[in-house]
Design an enzyme around this catalytic site. Structure first.
Site, PDB file in Angstrom:
ATOM      1  N   ASP A  81       0.795  -1.229   0.000  1.00  0.00           N
ATOM      2  CA  ASP A  81       0.000   0.000   0.000  1.00  0.00           C
ATOM      3  C   ASP A  81       0.828   1.281   0.000  1.00  0.00           C
ATOM      4  O   ASP A  81       1.992   1.297   0.409  1.00  0.00           O
ATOM      5  CB  ASP A  81      -0.898   0.037   1.241  1.00  0.00           C
ATOM      6  CG  ASP A  81      -2.100  -0.881   1.126  1.00  0.00           C
ATOM      7  OD1 ASP A  81      -2.107  -1.749   0.238  1.00  0.00           O
ATOM      8  OD2 ASP A  81      -3.037  -0.726   1.936  1.00  0.00           O
ATOM      9  N   HIS A 132      -6.350   2.948  -4.311  1.00  0.00           N
ATOM     10  CA  HIS A 132      -6.249   3.241  -2.871  1.00  0.00           C
ATOM     11  C   HIS A 132      -6.687   4.681  -2.596  1.00  0.00           C
ATOM     12  O   HIS A 132      -6.194   5.314  -1.652  1.00  0.00           O
ATOM     13  CB  HIS A 132      -4.811   3.005  -2.399  1.00  0.00           C
ATOM     14  CG  HIS A 132      -4.653   2.842  -0.914  1.00  0.00           C
ATOM     15  ND1 HIS A 132      -5.615   2.256  -0.114  1.00  0.00           N
ATOM     16  CD2 HIS A 132      -3.635   3.197  -0.072  1.00  0.00           C
ATOM     17  CE1 HIS A 132      -5.198   2.255   1.132  1.00  0.00           C
ATOM     18  NE2 HIS A 132      -4.008   2.828   1.198  1.00  0.00           N
ATOM     19  N   HIS A 136      -5.785   9.687  -0.381  1.00  0.00           N
ATOM     20  CA  HIS A 136      -5.535   8.982   0.888  1.00  0.00           C
ATOM     21  C   HIS A 136      -5.853   9.885   2.078  1.00  0.00           C
ATOM     22  O   HIS A 136      -5.046  10.067   3.000  1.00  0.00           O
ATOM     23  CB  HIS A 136      -4.083   8.513   0.963  1.00  0.00           C
ATOM     24  CG  HIS A 136      -3.863   7.396   1.949  1.00  0.00           C
ATOM     25  ND1 HIS A 136      -3.567   7.619   3.276  1.00  0.00           N
ATOM     26  CD2 HIS A 136      -3.890   6.049   1.805  1.00  0.00           C
ATOM     27  CE1 HIS A 136      -3.410   6.469   3.899  1.00  0.00           C
ATOM     28  NE2 HIS A 136      -3.599   5.492   3.028  1.00  0.00           N
ATOM     29  N   HIS A 227       3.696  -2.060   3.299  1.00  0.00           N
ATOM     30  CA  HIS A 227       3.669  -0.707   2.734  1.00  0.00           C
ATOM     31  C   HIS A 227       5.011  -0.341   2.108  1.00  0.00           C
ATOM     32  O   HIS A 227       6.056  -0.499   2.745  1.00  0.00           O
ATOM     33  CB  HIS A 227       3.347   0.318   3.823  1.00  0.00           C
ATOM     34  CG  HIS A 227       1.975   0.179   4.393  1.00  0.00           C
ATOM     35  ND1 HIS A 227       1.650  -0.785   5.320  1.00  0.00           N
ATOM     36  CD2 HIS A 227       0.833   0.900   4.171  1.00  0.00           C
ATOM     37  CE1 HIS A 227       0.360  -0.664   5.648  1.00  0.00           C
ATOM     38  NE2 HIS A 227      -0.142   0.337   4.959  1.00  0.00           N
TER      39      HIS A 227
END
Length: 268
Positions: A81, A132, A136, A227
């Site tokens: 991510d 995503h 964010h 991540h």
């Protein structure tokens, strides 16, 4: 009807009935308003709590594991991510190539705009690029339906324009969401995906601790979360995921598990 859809309808139906009962109680006897208000507030707190539980299926369908067919094939998914990151992502790509592993990258739209060549390289190497959100936002779960839809649509447009590959999955920032998300995902043809196991590698700098957590969750059908963006660094300055990935990939191979992207896991 899938279980997740049934749960969401049950939750919404129960919530609607509670609101009607509260309204009726106040009409019948005004002195009941404190009880009615308490009931409504508790209802909203419950829905908010379910939105703060990333792996919950009460707000709609949610991949917390791969489908049964994929698990039966001994498949497992590595999801990464918050990228792409100009320093970390290329190193991750090289490491994955060394182990012949395919991963799913949930990228942030505005990061993709900064590093489009990295996004194209992710796809060129056979990995999947998924949504995503565009920015964010840490308050994503507090957004209304229009703002939430805009976040998803902008990210879709961004990623399609630079790679030609349409994202099939969405992961909410920090996994947090609300009741508005499920119908938006349906309209955009996206599936919500969270994870089976995570090790908070954006905050935990102890690579051994992160590795232990991930190794404990290695099993067929698992979805692992790491991540490349916002990656914590060890005391030596190395991104944590680069320290732990070799052991995780090796242990999975030794256990007879095969890494696939989430879209590959869709195959019957």
């Amino acid at each position: 009807m899938p279980e997740a859809h049934w749960r969401r309808r049950l939750l919404l139906g129960a919530s609607a009935v509670l609101h009607l009962l509260a309204f009726g109680a106040v009409l019948f006897h005004a002195a009941l308003w404190p009880w009615a208000l308490t009931g409504v507030l508790l209802n909203h707190l419950l829905i908010a709590a379910l939105g703060l539980w990333p792996r919950s299926r009460w707000l709609g369908p949610n991949w917390t594991r791969l489908p049964a067919a994929a698990a039966a094939r001994h498949e497992i998914a590595l999801t990464i991510d918050d990228g792409p990151d100009p320093v970390v992502t290329p190193l991750v790509l090289d490491l994955l190539q060394r182990y012949a592993v395919k991963a799913t990258f949930f990228v942030i739209g505005e990061n993709a705009l900064r590093y489009p060549a990295l996004c194209r390289e992710i796809v060129r190497r056979g990995h999947a690029l998924e949504n995503h959100s565009q920015h964010h936002r840490h308050y994503f779960s507090l957004l209304g339906p229009r703002a939430m839809a805009r976040e998803l649509q902008e990210a879709q447009d961004t990623l399609i324009s630079m790679t030609g590959q349409r994202p099939l999955f969405f992961r909410a920032p920090a996994g947090l969401r609300n009741l508005f998300l499920a119908p938006i995902l349906t309209r955009l043809g996206l599936r919500l995906a969270t994870w089976s196991v995570r090790a908070f590698d954006t905050r935990v700098k102890d690579a051994a601790r992160v590795q232990s957590q991930l190794l404990g969750g290695l099993q067929a059908g698992a979805i692992l979360l790491l991540h490349d963006g916002h990656a914590a660094r060890t005391t030596q300055g190395t991104p944590v995921l680069l320290e732990v990935l070799p052991a995780v990939l090796t242990r999975a191979a030794d256990a007879g598990l095969r890494f696939v992207t989430l879209r590959q896991a869709l195959l019957p």
